[in-house]
Design a protein around this motif. Structure first.
Motif, PDB file in Angstrom:
ATOM      1  N   PHE A 189       0.861  -1.190   0.000  1.00 27.21           N
ATOM      2  CA  PHE A 189       0.000   0.000   0.000  1.00 27.21           C
ATOM      3  C   PHE A 189       0.890   1.230   0.000  1.00 27.21           C
ATOM      4  N   VAL A 190       0.303   2.313  -0.540  1.00 26.70           N
ATOM      5  CA  VAL A 190       1.021   3.594  -0.674  1.00 26.70           C
ATOM      6  C   VAL A 190       0.255   4.627   0.135  1.00 26.70           C
ATOM      7  N   PHE A 191       1.009   5.286   1.045  1.00 28.55           N
ATOM      8  CA  PHE A 191       0.388   6.281   1.918  1.00 28.55           C
ATOM      9  C   PHE A 191       0.798   7.671   1.437  1.00 28.55           C
ATOM     10  N   ASP A 192      -0.212   8.466   1.030  1.00 32.29           N
ATOM     11  CA  ASP A 192       0.016   9.849   0.576  1.00 32.29           C
ATOM     12  C   ASP A 192      -0.171  10.751   1.781  1.00 32.29           C
ATOM     13  N   LYS A 193       0.965  11.293   2.286  1.00 35.35           N
ATOM     14  CA  LYS A 193       0.930  12.075   3.519  1.00 35.35           C
ATOM     15  C   LYS A 193       0.210  13.411   3.320  1.00 35.35           C
ATOM     16  N   ASP A 194       0.286  13.974   2.087  1.00 31.88           N
ATOM     17  CA  ASP A 194      -0.361  15.275   1.864  1.00 31.88           C
ATOM     18  C   ASP A 194      -1.866  15.135   1.786  1.00 31.88           C
ATOM     19  N   ALA A 195      -2.337  14.050   1.166  1.00 30.61           N
ATOM     20  CA  ALA A 195      -3.785  13.874   0.973  1.00 30.61           C
ATOM     21  C   ALA A 195      -4.417  12.996   2.034  1.00 30.61           C
ATOM     22  N   ASP A 196      -3.605  12.377   2.949  1.00 34.67           N
ATOM     23  CA  ASP A 196      -4.130  11.440   3.959  1.00 34.67           C
ATOM     24  C   ASP A 196      -4.945  10.339   3.303  1.00 34.67           C
ATOM     25  N   ARG A 197      -4.440   9.831   2.185  1.00 31.91           N
ATOM     26  CA  ARG A 197      -5.156   8.795   1.445  1.00 31.91           C
ATOM     27  C   ARG A 197      -4.212   7.619   1.199  1.00 31.91           C
ATOM     28  N   VAL A 198      -4.772   6.400   1.321  1.00 37.44           N
ATOM     29  CA  VAL A 198      -4.004   5.173   1.155  1.00 37.44           C
ATOM     30  C   VAL A 198      -4.496   4.450  -0.091  1.00 37.44           C
ATOM     31  N   SER A 199      -3.539   4.049  -0.968  1.00 42.29           N
ATOM     32  CA  SER A 199      -3.840   3.252  -2.164  1.00 42.29           C
ATOM     33  C   SER A 199      -3.415   1.820  -1.897  1.00 42.29           C
ATOM     34  N   VAL A 200      -4.334   0.888  -2.064  1.00 45.34           N
ATOM     35  CA  VAL A 200      -4.111  -0.509  -1.681  1.00 45.34           C
ATOM     36  C   VAL A 200      -4.000  -1.356  -2.939  1.00 45.34           C
ATOM     37  N   PHE A 201      -2.979  -2.248  -2.976  1.00 52.11           N
ATOM     38  CA  PHE A 201      -2.784  -3.178  -4.078  1.00 52.11           C
ATOM     39  C   PHE A 201      -2.892  -4.598  -3.531  1.00 52.11           C
ATOM     40  N   LEU A 202      -3.807  -5.376  -4.075  1.00 47.11           N
ATOM     41  CA  LEU A 202      -4.054  -6.730  -3.601  1.00 47.11           C
ATOM     42  C   LEU A 202      -3.130  -7.731  -4.290  1.00 47.11           C
ATOM     43  N   THR A 203      -3.006  -8.905  -3.662  1.00 47.39           N
ATOM     44  CA  THR A 203      -2.191  -9.966  -4.244  1.00 47.39           C
ATOM     45  C   THR A 203      -2.944 -10.637  -5.385  1.00 47.39           C
ATOM     46  N   ASP A 204      -2.211 -11.368  -6.220  1.00 50.32           N
ATOM     47  CA  ASP A 204      -2.835 -12.075  -7.342  1.00 50.32           C
ATOM     48  C   ASP A 204      -3.818 -13.131  -6.867  1.00 50.32           C
ATOM     49  N   GLU A 205      -3.462 -13.823  -5.726  1.00 46.73           N
ATOM     50  CA  GLU A 205      -4.375 -14.845  -5.218  1.00 46.73           C
ATOM     51  C   GLU A 205      -5.695 -14.228  -4.767  1.00 46.73           C
ATOM     52  N   ALA A 206      -5.601 -13.011  -4.162  1.00 46.40           N
ATOM     53  CA  ALA A 206      -6.835 -12.368  -3.683  1.00 46.40           C
ATOM     54  C   ALA A 206      -7.727 -11.948  -4.846  1.00 46.40           C
ATOM     55  N   LEU A 207      -7.083 -11.538  -5.944  1.00 49.95           N
ATOM     56  CA  LEU A 207      -7.875 -11.083  -7.100  1.00 49.95           C
ATOM     57  C   LEU A 207      -8.598 -12.222  -7.794  1.00 49.95           C
ATOM     58  N   GLN A 208      -8.189 -13.470  -7.499  1.00 50.47           N
ATOM     59  CA  GLN A 208      -8.875 -14.613  -8.098  1.00 50.47           C
ATOM     60  C   GLN A 208     -10.200 -14.928  -7.401  1.00 50.47           C
ATOM     61  N   LYS A 209     -10.381 -14.415  -6.158  1.00 51.91           N
ATOM     62  CA  LYS A 209     -11.593 -14.681  -5.404  1.00 51.91           C
ATOM     63  C   LYS A 209     -12.761 -13.891  -5.986  1.00 51.91           C
ATOM     64  N   ASP A 210     -13.944 -14.440  -5.818  1.00 48.94           N
ATOM     65  CA  ASP A 210     -15.143 -13.795  -6.347  1.00 48.94           C
ATOM     66  C   ASP A 210     -15.376 -12.425  -5.729  1.00 48.94           C
ATOM     67  N   GLU A 211     -14.919 -12.263  -4.476  1.00 48.17           N
ATOM     68  CA  GLU A 211     -15.144 -11.003  -3.776  1.00 48.17           C
ATOM     69  C   GLU A 211     -14.388  -9.856  -4.425  1.00 48.17           C
TER      70      GLU A 211
END
Length: 671
Positions: free
Chosen positions: A60-82
């Motif tokens: 994940f990437v934390f933008d200190k100026d915007a107080d916003r977090v960008s999250v990147f999931l694993t390949d195994e997680a992206l295979q799930k229906d959710e």
């Protein structure tokens, strides 16, 4: 003979490059603003810690100026229906996050993250970013400046005339728009393609010879003419002659129209004239051709708007200076064409500027035959086609009209499915061009059709019985164009017209209205509107132009110079105007009465002709000969014509004999 292969490669155009740059900048700006693939699914902060514990988060990437977090999931997680709908495709800025969320408090967030199990956070990478707001704002400003600059460039480029060359850029707006034809240009028109105009062509050929070998003419002290003005009705071949000069001359040829000098910007016309003559002098000896010169050469002071800065007059003044200023040693010849020579400025027409005036008149019968040969050269015509007959059927036609007839005849023959174009196709083409397209499906009441038949029969009868009226070719009551009936005549080609000839023609014009009176009484119709208009114009010309009225006298009020075009007063008094009106009415009334008497005396033949016309809808000269007998005036005319032809032939033979005698009298020299 081998033909060169055509280069079908597309030529490079800078407009494609500009378009690509504009699309790239717009796309880049759209991407940077997050408008292409989105910024991931919006989640809650507690969901993030849950996914970390379950091992779904890769980094994940934390933008200190915007107080916003960008999250990147694993390949195994992206295979799930959710998370199947959270797959993101990489773009020009790199990979896009699968999820994002807003952090309420940075300290609390990192404390919660540190309290997570080490087994869950060991596989997660963390990045801290801190954007420079000033750099981001500057980058966006530069993008907008580039887009606005590109838009400004395109707008002003179009305003300056578009395209490359003299007028292609905003700073070159005062440059000349003349097209240059030189030895590298492929101009396929030559003097062989110019048929008919023998006198005009001879003078134009001499202009080319002036520039090819000026020593031949200047060795005796003469000077090359400055300009040549082609004058003639529309369609007679003035521009074609200029194209032939461009094809024959081995010198640079600058071609443009009179309207190319003047635009919305003040001073552009004079600037373009200077630039045109500058380029011509640099490439001298050269030729400048200005088509439709009346666009800038109109006489000064004759426009209705007075005062102010007249751009057209400034352009004309500069043209006059360039043609005959202090610098007169350049071998630049100016050719121009116009069909309105009467409105040109007198300073432009004087000797020293346009030294030669070449009149390109409508072609005579032998010239029309040559024009038909040129335009039928590439057509599939029958070998038995008589071109001299076609030339006799087209009096008063220009070269452009003949070209149109040939093309129309080819279209008519193709419409009928023929393999070759025959005589009837050309006659149909003449009828269509003169009268318009036949409207056989137009419904006309029997009563109206009968009146139309007698109207056209009146024209045919009066013209047949009058000595100087034009001989009839055919009459039809089939509607054509806007007319309900028509009569075709073959007018005699004259150089001058006498009063008796004009009166006979006017009497034949009024034959239609006179036939209605003879057959239906004074219950007139509106069908004679065009006949009355033409009769009025002809009678007014007899009184006011040709001096053929005994009451008004041998006076012509016509101004060939055009000086009175914008005058508010007439060149005669009110008393004279009353006399003119009375004389016009007298001439028309006398010829109408004459036509009524002529048709009344031949009412039985008029009725036979009208009945035959109602039956067949189209009748020809042979049908009139069966009813009226042969026209006696035609025999007299044929005798006069034959005598004139014999006299011309005798002159030609005597000139040839004289030339042979001169050749025989030359002593031979021994070598």
């Amino acid at each position: 003979m081998t033909q060169k292969k055509k280069n079908n490669k597309p030529s490079f155009n800078l407009n494609w490059l500009y378009t690509a740059i504009a699309l790239f900048l717009a796309g880049w700006f759209f991407i940077m603003s997050g408008g292409m693939n989105g910024s991931g699914k919006e989640i809650q902060e507690r969901d993030f810690f849950k996914y970390v514990e379950e091992g779904y988060v890769q980094n994940f990437v934390f933008d200190k100026d915007a107080d916003r977090v960008s999250v990147f999931l694993t390949d195994e997680a992206l295979q799930k229906d959710e998370f199947k709908n959270l797959k993101q495709n990489p773009n020009l800025t790199g990979a896009t996050p699968n999820m994002t969320f807003k952090v309420a408090n940075q300290t609390v967030f990192f404390d919660k993250y540190d309290r997570l199990p080490k087994e869950a956070t060991s596989e997660v990478t963390m990045e801290l970013t801190e954007n420079n707001v000033f750099v981001e704002i500057l980058f966006q400003i530069l993008i907008w400046v580039a887009l606005l600059g590109l838009l400004w460039y395109f707008i002003f480029r179009r305003m300056s005339g578009g395209g490359a060359g003299g007028g292609g850029q905003i700073f070159n707006i005062g440059k000349s728009k003349a097209k240059l034809y030189d030895e590298n240009s492929q101009v396929k028109v030559s003097f062989k393609d110019v048929a008919g105009l023998e006198g005009a062509k001879e003078e134009v050929e001499e202009i080319v010879q002036f520039l090819k070998s000026p020593e031949k003419y200047t060795r005796l002290g003469g000077k090359i003419p400055k300009g040549a003005l082609l004058i003639g009705p529309p369609g007679t071949g003035k521009t074609l002659l200029a194209k032939a000069v461009a094809g024959e001359a081995q010198v640079p040829f600058f071609s443009l129209s009179g309207s190319d000098f003047v635009e919305m910007f003040v001073g552009v016309g004079a600037s373009r004239v200077r630039d045109l003559f500058k380029n011509a002098k640099e490439k001298s000896p050269s030729i400048i051709f200005i088509d439709e010169i009346d666009a800038i050469g109109r006489a000064r002071g004759k426009n209705n708007m007075t005062g102010g800065n007249d751009e057209r007059e400034n352009t004309l003044n500069q043209l006059l200076t360039e043609m005959d200023g202090f610098d007169t040693d350049t071998n630049v010849i100016v050719m121009a064409a116009t069909n309105r020579a009467d409105i040109l400025d007198s300073a432009l027409m004087r000797a020293g500027r346009f030294d030669r005036r070449i009149y390109v008149d409508l072609p005579e019968i032998h010239e029309r035959k040559e024009i038909f040969k040129v335009h039928t050269k590439n057509l599939k015509i029958k070998e038995t086609l008589d071109l001299e007959f076609l030339a006799r059927q087209t009096p008063g036609f220009s070269g452009a009209d003949i070209a149109n007839i040939c093309n129309e005849a080819a279209l008519i023959a193709a419409r009928k499915g023929k393999d070759a174009i025959d005589r009837q196709d050309f006659l149909d083409a003449v009828d269509r061009i003169i009268g318009g397209l036949e409207k056989k499906g137009k419904l006309i009441k029997p009563k109206e059709k009968r009146r139309i038949a007698f109207h056209e029969a009146g024209h045919a009868t009066s013209s047949w019985l009058l000595e100087h009226a034009s001989p009839l070719v055919k009459v039809t009551i089939v509607p054509r164009g806007r007319s309900l009936g028509a009569a075709w005549y073959l007018p005699e080609e004259r150089q001058i017209t006498t009063e008796s000839q004009m009166l006979d023609e006017m009497c034949a014009l009024l034959g239609g209205r006179a036939a209605e009176e003879v057959m239906f009484g004074k219950d007139y119709s509106t069908g004679a509107q065009n006949d009355l208009e033409r009769a009025f114009k002809q009678s007014r010309a007899m009184v006011t132009i040709y001096g053929l009225s005994p009451r008004v006298g041998h006076i012509s009020y016509y101004d060939s110079s055009g000086q009175n075009d914008y005058a508010f007063s007439k060149p005669y008094s009110e008393k004279t105007a009353e006399k003119i009106d009375e004389e016009i009415r007298r001439i028309i009334d006398e010829q109408y009465t004459r036509s009524v008497e002529l048709l009344s005396a031949n009412k039985d033949k008029l009725t036979l002709l009208a009945e035959k016309l109602l039956e067949e809808e189209v009748i020809f000269r042979e049908d009139l000969e069966k009813i009226f007998g042969k026209r006696e005036f035609d025999d007299e005319m044929n005798t006069i014509t034959k005598q004139a032809e014999l006299e011309d032939q005798k002159k030609v033979d005597s000139a040839a004999e004289t030339e042979e005698e001169n050749i025989e009298s030359i002593p031979s020299k021994e070598v």
